[in-house]
Design a protein around this motif. Structure first.
Motif, PDB file in Angstrom:
ATOM      1  N   UNK A 177       0.831  -1.207   0.000  1.00 50.44           N
ATOM      2  CA  UNK A 177       0.000   0.000   0.000  1.00 50.44           C
ATOM      3  C   UNK A 177       0.867   1.260   0.000  1.00 50.44           C
ATOM      4  N   UNK A 178       1.946   1.262   0.799  1.00 50.02           N
ATOM      5  CA  UNK A 178       2.788   2.454   0.894  1.00 50.02           C
ATOM      6  C   UNK A 178       3.640   2.643  -0.362  1.00 50.02           C
ATOM      7  N   UNK A 179       4.056   1.556  -0.968  1.00 49.23           N
ATOM      8  CA  UNK A 179       4.754   1.673  -2.244  1.00 49.23           C
ATOM      9  C   UNK A 179       3.835   2.249  -3.309  1.00 49.23           C
ATOM     10  N   UNK A 180       2.604   1.809  -3.301  1.00 47.00           N
ATOM     11  CA  UNK A 180       1.634   2.300  -4.282  1.00 47.00           C
ATOM     12  C   UNK A 180       1.410   3.798  -4.114  1.00 47.00           C
ATOM     13  N   UNK A 181       1.267   4.250  -2.878  1.00 48.39           N
ATOM     14  CA  UNK A 181       1.034   5.675  -2.640  1.00 48.39           C
ATOM     15  C   UNK A 181       2.238   6.526  -3.037  1.00 48.39           C
ATOM     16  N   UNK A 182       3.427   5.936  -2.992  1.00 48.27           N
ATOM     17  CA  UNK A 182       4.631   6.671  -3.389  1.00 48.27           C
ATOM     18  C   UNK A 182       4.862   6.616  -4.887  1.00 48.27           C
ATOM     19  N   UNK A 236       5.271   3.784  -6.700  1.00 45.72           N
ATOM     20  CA  UNK A 236       6.020   2.598  -7.132  1.00 45.72           C
ATOM     21  C   UNK A 236       5.020   1.471  -7.395  1.00 45.72           C
ATOM     22  N   UNK A 237       4.287   1.584  -8.491  1.00 46.19           N
ATOM     23  CA  UNK A 237       3.173   0.683  -8.735  1.00 46.19           C
ATOM     24  C   UNK A 237       3.628  -0.748  -9.018  1.00 46.19           C
ATOM     25  N   UNK A 238       4.695  -0.896  -9.768  1.00 45.89           N
ATOM     26  CA  UNK A 238       5.174  -2.251 -10.053  1.00 45.89           C
ATOM     27  C   UNK A 238       5.653  -2.928  -8.772  1.00 45.89           C
ATOM     28  N   UNK A 256       2.668  -4.041  -6.766  1.00 48.36           N
ATOM     29  CA  UNK A 256       2.038  -5.254  -7.290  1.00 48.36           C
ATOM     30  C   UNK A 256       2.862  -6.499  -6.949  1.00 48.36           C
ATOM     31  N   UNK A 257       4.190  -6.391  -7.055  1.00 53.02           N
ATOM     32  CA  UNK A 257       5.044  -7.548  -6.748  1.00 53.02           C
ATOM     33  C   UNK A 257       4.923  -7.949  -5.279  1.00 53.02           C
ATOM     34  N   UNK A 258       4.954  -6.956  -4.391  1.00 48.15           N
ATOM     35  CA  UNK A 258       4.864  -7.251  -2.966  1.00 48.15           C
ATOM     36  C   UNK A 258       3.474  -7.790  -2.629  1.00 48.15           C
ATOM     37  N   UNK A 295      -3.908  -2.931  -8.020  1.00 51.41           N
ATOM     38  CA  UNK A 295      -2.540  -2.600  -8.434  1.00 51.41           C
ATOM     39  C   UNK A 295      -2.276  -3.080  -9.862  1.00 51.41           C
ATOM     40  N   UNK A 296      -2.761  -4.282 -10.186  1.00 49.43           N
ATOM     41  CA  UNK A 296      -2.583  -4.798 -11.536  1.00 49.43           C
ATOM     42  C   UNK A 296      -3.287  -3.908 -12.566  1.00 49.43           C
ATOM     43  N   UNK A 297      -4.481  -3.466 -12.223  1.00 48.08           N
ATOM     44  CA  UNK A 297      -5.224  -2.596 -13.141  1.00 48.08           C
ATOM     45  C   UNK A 297      -4.482  -1.298 -13.368  1.00 48.08           C
ATOM     46  N   UNK A 298      -3.863  -0.772 -12.329  1.00 44.30           N
ATOM     47  CA  UNK A 298      -3.102   0.475 -12.456  1.00 44.30           C
ATOM     48  C   UNK A 298      -1.938   0.309 -13.431  1.00 44.30           C
ATOM     49  N   UNK A 299      -1.392  -0.903 -13.509  1.00 44.31           N
ATOM     50  CA  UNK A 299      -0.291  -1.186 -14.420  1.00 44.31           C
ATOM     51  C   UNK A 299      -0.767  -1.519 -15.828  1.00 44.31           C
TER      52      UNK A 299
END
Length: 993
Positions: A558-563, A565-567, A570-572, A605-609
């Motif tokens: 969640x915190x990576x996504x907000x920063x 770092x979408x990929x 998704x990996x995490x 997250x996948x949709x965002x990518x």
């Protein structure tokens, strides 16, 4: 009227006279001023000027002053390759370009930037510096004339850019000064690391700025020629102040090819110490630590001489310098942490240190040793320079090292007092407390802010700890364990510096992680993600509990996504889902529910990518799992709520892949579950009900059921307005999205005035969100701007429609550059609208590059999914042909339209109803192109005849839509038929309606 300097007269309204009775006054001509609610500038813009060289005797009193980059005592030498790169960047073609120049402290960034500024000014560029506003003391009331009357270009230099909050840089980048039509503009940002650059680069992309980085490499050690040349130049410069005519026989204190001398500052320190030692008869040190100690000893000697020398008078009322060397040592130590502060803060600092009885005298005496950069500004506690020397001074003053330098027993308590004392925070908060109102409305006052000098103090101690381990282990990390909020208050750069330091204490980082903000936070997003990433690994290693492993990964994702770092997110998240799947097999009652929730987030997250099929599969798995839970022996109302949420997510994922009917069915089932549970007395959050209605409205609209969609979305807007009143931070996003959809539905329902009002409110809210959390909400702003442009166009407001649509395109360009799979399709749509608006005004030359860009985007889409995007490529090629023809580039226009015809002919063969109208249109255009290119008339008439036959067939089936066009094509055919043996006129290639 002509200016006194003979320059152009001042245009009416551009002269400013600033009068201030209390508070702060600042004006600028030719630039915006962004202020907090109390009127304090967010930043200051000032014209760059050649630095003044101080008096030689003053420099010799404390030799380290000669190392201060602002005085430029040492002649600039070396770094020619770096300067060449900067020249090439400055003189490149983009109108707006930004470069992130970074390197460790002492590498020479400031001096390189100053040399670049001086040479650029000599070549006709207007050079301006930006100083961050909060926490600084500002110049006396006045105005800066920043008009670019005869400038070749504008160069803006931002020092310590990594310490600026992202939102403040965002507003700096929006300043009108940087967006003058046709004016080449360059932004040079100086930083110690590249850690914060990705987020800054993302904000610059909103302005379609070209961006690049420039890492300042260490001085070459190969043969030491570069270092030797730099040493010789610095030695000669310093020797001139000592009266040494021929310094050529003064050798460096150590071999210059050692790793220590990779820094420009290290070479300059070696030259200065060598010259000073020759002049004073002192012994030369042999290493970097020795050079530092030598210069610090000279500081101590200067304090002692001032204290014992009655000739240093400040003014008649304060006859002599009175502060003892011991007290000055402590005050200089504190100033190294705080940097320059307002006078009330300095006085409060001394009170907390137990020096209140002599505070005015001490501050005045400190100002003699370390005067402010600008003597007209009433600042106190100017720090020791250069920064690296101040860092080493802190480390050597704190006990725990083995160097030959006297540590001070008071240093640990002083450091803690400076960072935590409440009276200092109160004084500084009184100076800086404000809630900035970016909309320009009336000033508002918010909670007292923490002292901004923490943004200097924590990174300074962290940098010192890299070279002096005892600073971290004995002082910094124990302090942060006890007061972890200090790291958060210090800002993003401090969090990143702590997270990136290999020797950082894990317990201290974990303590910081526990006080990090839980919601979105643009200014801290990168630091929050970095700290969380750093502590997640050790947490996982400490336990075998797989449930905790999955939870840690969920939070990190969640915190990576907000920063942004979408990929990585998704990996995490995928790893977390894998663990929950494993646990769900053994413990379905607890773990299966958490697996279902994790699947929903993973799908998002996948949709965002742009990985929509995978996202859909994940959403389907979540729904299936929730259905099994409901059918189980331990089903609860919470399980039904979860199923409703999962169905809502599934509806979105189905819509994204074009399965509208199934998407509507899922949304209707989701809403029905919520209605049923509500009837049974199950209470929901208002936001959850509103979100379900919003989703249902979107899916109804997809199926053309506009009135039902409007009713559902109106309920969502009403619900989100209530939630925003309670918690604006949590629900402004929801209201912005709901208003955007509501405006679209109102537009389709022919309620244009209401649609414009909703769209404008949506854009306003999205702008606020982008200001606070730019990486997370730019897509929403781009979408809202596009919809606003649609409404404005329908209302006949062509200029406003173009402005909104062009801004939307700029954001989508940036988003597509970082993630083409997720954003190319929308970018192509928005670019197509820009083309339409330009074409309506016959601005073919401006529209042509837009159509070329659209074709390139569509080709990328076709490469990934031909079936879904070939029709879009054909349309883009057709539009490109239209613009080429408008620019009299007929041959190129012909090629574009022929390719469009080929694609449309193939598509029409598979689906005539969908593609025959577009094929007929392209054939008509192609026939006119052939005519203008003097093709054989039989070929022209054959192509035109094929278009005519298709239009006649279409008109027979739908006369209201196609009858007029069919008549126009027949008339053209009849007009050209007599020319089969001769040609008497040419016609512009046009579009069939």
């Amino acid at each position: 009227m002509t200016e006194a300097d003979g320059s152009d007269p001042v245009p009416p309204g551009s002269r400013q006279v600033v009068h201030v009775e209390s508070g702060f006054g600042y004006g600028a001509i030719g630039a915006d001023i962004h202020v907090f609610g109390d009127g304090t500038p967010l930043y200051l813009l000032e014209l760059w000027c050649v630095p003044r060289t101080p008096e030689p005797n003053w420099l010799l009193e404390s030799p380290s002053r000669m190392l201060n980059a602002r005085y430029e005592v040492a002649d600039f030498t070396g770094r020619e390759e770096d300067l060449t790169q900067l020249y090439q960047w400055r003189d490149s073609r983009p109108r707006l370009a930004a470069r992130w120049l970074y390197g460790p402290g002492g590498q020479g960034k400031t001096r390189l930037a100053a040399e670049f500024a001086a040479r650029s000014a000599d070549q006709g560029w207007t050079v301006i510096t930006a100083t961050h506003g909060p926490g600084t003391v500002h110049p006396l009331p006045g105005s800066q004339d920043l008009r670019l009357r005869h400038a070749r270009g504008v160069l803006l230099i931002v020092d310590y850019a990594d310490r600026w909050p992202l939102t403040h840089l965002t507003w700096l980048f929006s300043n009108a000064l940087l967006h003058q039509p046709g004016m080449p503009t360059r932004i040079l940002l100086l930083s110690r690391t590249g850690d914060t650059w990705p987020a800054v680069r993302a904000t610059l992309a909103d302005h379609e700025a070209s961006t690049s980085t420039h890492q300042l490499a260490p001085l070459s050690s190969d043969g030491s020629e570069e270092r030797a040349e730099m040493y010789d130049a610095a030695r000669s410069s310093f020797a001139a102040f000592y009266g040494i005519a021929d310094p050529s026989d003064i050798p460096p204190p150590a071999l210059l090819d050692r790793e220590d001398f990779g820094l420009t500052l290290a070479v300059h320190m070696a030259a200065l110490v060598a010259v000073d030692a020759r002049a004073t008869g002192s012994r030369l040190p042999s290493d970097m630590a020795g050079l530092t100690i030598y210069l610090l000893d000279r500081e101590h000697l200067h304090w002692a001489r001032l204290h014992g020398d009655g000739t240093h008078e400040l003014n008649p009322a304060e006859r002599i310098y009175r502060t003892s060397p011991q007290v000055m040592n402590q005050v200089v130590f504190a100033a190294a942490l705080t940097g320059t502060v307002p006078a009330p803060t300095g006085a409060a600092m001394l009170r907390d240190l137990g020096l209140a009885h002599d505070a005015p005298q001490i501050l005045a005496d400190h100002g003699v040793c370390y005067p402010p950069v600008n003597p007209t500004i009433p600042t106190v506690l100017e720090p020791l320079y250069p920064d690296r020397l101040a860092e080493d001074f802190l480390a050597l003053t704190l006990p725990g090292h083995t160097a030959d330098y006297p540590a001070a027993p008071w240093a640990p308590a002083t450091a803690e007092t400076v960072l935590t004392a409440e009276t200092v925070q109160t004084a500084e908060a009184a100076h800086t407390a404000r809630t900035w109102d970016p909309t320009g409305n009336a000033p508002t006052v918010g909670e007292a802010a923490p002292p901004p000098y923490l943004s200097r103090a924590i990174p300074t101690l962290t940098a010192a700890a890299e070279r002096w381990p005892h600073v971290g282990s004995d002082y910094l990390y124990p302090l942060l364990k006890q007061h972890p909020q200090l790291a958060v208050q210090a800002g993003n750069a401090a969090l990143l510096a702590l997270a990136m330091q290999e020797s950082a204490d894990t317990d201290a980082l974990e303590a910081i992680e526990t006080v990090l903000p839980t919601g979105p936070h643009a200014d801290l997003a990168g630091g929050i993600a970095a700290i969380t990433h750093r502590v997640t690994g050790p947490r996982i290693e400490r336990t075998d509990n797989l449930c905790l492993h999955a939870m840690y990964r969920t939070e990190l994702a969640e915190r990576l996504y907000r920063a942004g770092f979408h990929e990585g997110a998704a990996d995490v998240a995928r790893d977390g889902v894998d663990i929950w799947r494993q646990l769900a097999d053994d413990e379905p009652f607890f773990s299966a529910r958490l697996l279902a929730s994790s699947l929903n987030w993973y799908g998002a997250y996948l949709a965002e990518l742009g990985r929509r099929e995978e996202a859909l599969e994940t959403a389907e798995e979540a729904v299936a799992l929730n259905r099994r839970l409901i059918d189980g022996d331990y089903a609860t109302s919470h399980d039904e709520q979860s199923l409703g949420d999962a169905l809502g997510n599934l509806a979105t994922r189905l819509s994204e892949v074009g399965r509208g009917a199934e998407a509507l069915a899922a949304a209707e089932e989701s809403a029905a579950i919520r209605d049923r549970l509500g009837a049974d007395g199950v209470r929901f959050y208002v936001s959850e009900d509103a979100r379900a209605q919003l989703n249902l409205g979107a899916r109804l609209a997809d199926q053309g059921r506009t009135e039902e969609a409007l009713a559902a979305t109106e309920k969502a807007v009403i619900g989100f307005r209530k939630t925003v009143e309670v918690n604006a931070a949590a629900h402004t996003f929801d209201l912005a999205m709901a208003l955007n959809n509501y405006g679209s539905h109102l537009f389709k329902a022919d309620r244009l005035a209401d649609a414009i009002a909703a769209a404008e409110e949506s854009v306003t809210l999205w702008r606020q969100l982008v200001l606070k959390w730019s990486l997370a909400h730019e897509h929403g702003l781009a979408m809202a701007l596009f919809n606003l442009g649609t409404c404005k166009l329908a209302a006949g407001h062509q200029a406003e429609a173009y402005a909104a649509t062009e801004e939307s395109a700029g954001i989508y360009r940036k988003l597509a550059a970082g993630n083409p799979a997720a954003n190319d399709e929308r970018l192509a749509t928005v670019l197509g609208r820009v083309t339409t608006l330009l074409q309506a005004e016959e601005r073919y030359a401006e529209a042509l590059p837009i159509t070329t860009e659209t074709v390139a985007v569509c080709r990328r889409l076709v490469a990934a999914d031909p079936a879904a995007h070939e029709a879009g490529l054909a349309h883009a090629l057709f539009e490109q042909g239209m613009m080429l023809s408008g620019c009299n580039r007929e041959l190129e226009a012909r090629f574009a339209v022929e390719e469009a015809v080929d694609i449309r002919r193939r598509l029409a063969g598979a689906d005539p109803a969908a593609h025959l109208p577009r094929l007929a249109q392209a054939l008509y255009a192609l026939s006119l192109s052939k005519y203008n290119m003097h093709d054989d008339m039989s070929d022209v008439l054959n192509t035109l005849s094929e278009s005519m036959v298709i239009y006649q067939r279409l008109a027979a089936a739908d006369p209201e839509t196609f009858a007029d066009t069919a008549r126009e094509v027949r008339a053209t055919f009849a007009e050209l038929l007599p020319e089969a043996e001769g040609r008497s006129r040419s016609r512009r290639f046009g579009r069939a309606p």
